[in-house]
Design an enzyme around this catalytic site. Structure first.
Site, PDB file in Angstrom:
ATOM      1  N   ASP A   1      43.087 122.132   0.495  1.00  0.00           N
ATOM      2  CA  ASP A   1      44.178 122.570  -0.381  1.00  0.00           C
ATOM      3  C   ASP A   1      43.826 123.863  -1.111  1.00  0.00           C
ATOM      4  OD1 ASP A   1      42.276 121.028  -1.961  1.00  0.00           O
ATOM      5  OD2 ASP A   1      43.729 121.091  -3.601  1.00  0.00           O
TER       6      ASP A   1
ATOM      7  N   GLU B   1      41.543 118.753  -3.884  1.00  0.00           N
ATOM      8  CA  GLU B   1      40.394 119.070  -4.730  1.00  0.00           C
ATOM      9  C   GLU B   1      40.806 119.899  -5.933  1.00  0.00           C
ATOM     10  OE1 GLU B   1      36.824 121.503  -6.052  1.00  0.00           O
ATOM     11  OE2 GLU B   1      38.813 122.122  -5.357  1.00  0.00           O
TER      12      GLU B   1
END
Length: 417
Positions: A87, A182
């Site tokens: 991400d 994350e």
């Protein structure tokens, strides 16, 4: 095979392909992963791993990619994992990223063509001094680049390709883990470490080439909810108590010269408001609390709560709740018990031709959580700079050095076993 003689890197091509896939996470979402589009990159990674001959590569329903490069040695070697997150930060757009290569960089300011107001200035990015003659990749000026952490993803993928094609590089079982979310602090919430089956890990999520981070912040989150008194504003005299104004007053009452990201550095901690929302009747504030010394978190939280109580004392009809949630802890508390995992990484960096630098990070990585979940996991450089914004950049040559570092680390674990 002499690892440092490898020159058929594909890491830059990997990286440019991956950053064009929008994988922005969303802190306001309650789904896992927080955005379904993260799986678009994860599916591609699984497909490419399978094409390399890594037969157990798969994506689970929660957005995690697992894969194993099988051991090719008779030695009993600890199982090592390399991890990166797919991400990108919610802080800047990750849609329609256009990676641009500035070949043979010569120290000039980099004006990004889609917005000429976005300039990566040589004077403001000191690490550019080490990049003369290298090839710099940036975005085009309208988005972040995604080096955090698609540089790490690309490096792990290229190292996997090289290892599968060169069995003369001896190694034990190597696990690959790609995580979602994350950037919003949920990266390993649903990681299955039993299925992963690794003894030690390394996140490829750091910054400058040659650096290893074995120390992070410890982190908590604080949610403050304020209940005010709502009434028609035309008849509000001596009756209305605005929760929204109280929340704003709390923010205004925070220390101005300390305990903020703007006024701290090194190992200083901070209390940082990240969001404020609400109405007259009800408002909420979100804070992140950070410090390298875990014991200081409670002190910072007590100071914040005292500020809230002082403000609320002016408004006896208002009420508040103060909720603290643990986010992650300083990985050094675990890694000091497993010095070999750090020592081998430092040796791998040196063997890849760099001066190794061990340092702390004013942030956290998936490795912070993984270390406390039973997988000691320092953080290795991935080469990106100026994360989370339009000035983000990465050096092709630094990504290649990261690939060599991965190869040396796995070879060293086999060598010393």
């Amino acid at each position: 095979m002499e690892i440092n003689n490898i020159n058929d890197f594909q890491v830059a091509e990997n990286f440019k392909r991956y950053v064009q896939i929008d994988t922005q996470s969303d802190a306001q979402s309650t789904t896992v992963p927080s955005t379904e589009k993260q799986k678009n990159l994860s599916r591609l990674l699984v497909e490419e791993l399978l094409q390399l001959g890594i037969t157990d590569a798969h994506l689970d329903d929660l957005g995690y990619v697992y894969a194993t490069i099988p051991s090719n040695t008779d030695k009993k070697v600890p199982v090592i994992c390399f991890c990166s997150h797919v991400d990108t930060s919610p802080d800047s757009s990750g849609t329609d990223v256009k990676p641009l290569v500035h070949a043979n960089y010569q120290g000039q300011d980099l004006v990004l063509p889609d917005d000429e107001n976005v300039v990566i200035r040589f004077s403001e990015h000191p690490d550019l001094k080490e990049q003369i003659g290298n090839d710099i990749i940036t975005a085009s000026g309208k988005t972040l680049l995604g080096a955090d952490d698609k540089a790490g993803v690309a490096e792990i993928m290229d190292a996997a390709r090289i290892l599968m094609a060169n069995p003369e590089i001896k190694h034990g079982d190597i696990k690959i883990l790609f995580t979602p979310d994350e950037e919003i602090g949920r990266g390993v919430d649903h990681a299955d470490l039993k299925k992963l089956g690794a003894d030690y890990g390394y996140t490829m999520d750091g910054e400058r080439a040659g650096t290893l981070e074995d120390e992070t912040f410890s982190a908590d989150g604080v949610k403050i909810k304020i209940d005010g008194v709502s009434i028609h504003p035309g008849y509000a005299e001596n009756k209305m108590v605005s929760a929204l104004k109280i929340a704003a007053e709390i923010v205004e009452s925070l220390p101005k010269d300390r305990l903020s990201p703007e006024t701290t550095s090194g190992k200083d901690g901070f209390v940082h408001p990240t969001n404020l929302s609400g109405t007259v009747e009800e408002a909420s504030l979100g804070f992140i609390i950070r410090d390298h010394d875990t014991a200081n978190l409670a002190k910072h939280e007590a100071e914040l709560e005292e500020i809230v109580k002082t403000v609320l004392a002016k408004y006896p009809q208002a009420k508040f709740t103060f909720e603290v949630n643990e986010q992650y802890r300083n990985m050094k508390e675990v890694l000091d018990q497993h010095p070999r995992v750090v020592d081998i990484a430092l040796m791998g960096i040196e063997r890849a031709g760099m001066k190794a630098e061990k340092r702390s990070i004013r942030g956290g990585t998936d490795g912070s959580r993984l270390s406390f979940m039973g997988l000691p996991c320092p953080n290795i450089f991935a080469g990106g700079h100026a994360f989370h914004g339009k000035q983000e950049w990465v050096s092709v040559q630094d990504m290649q050095k990261a690939v060599l570092t991965i190869l040396h680390i796995v070879a060293l674990w086999e060598e010393v076993s």
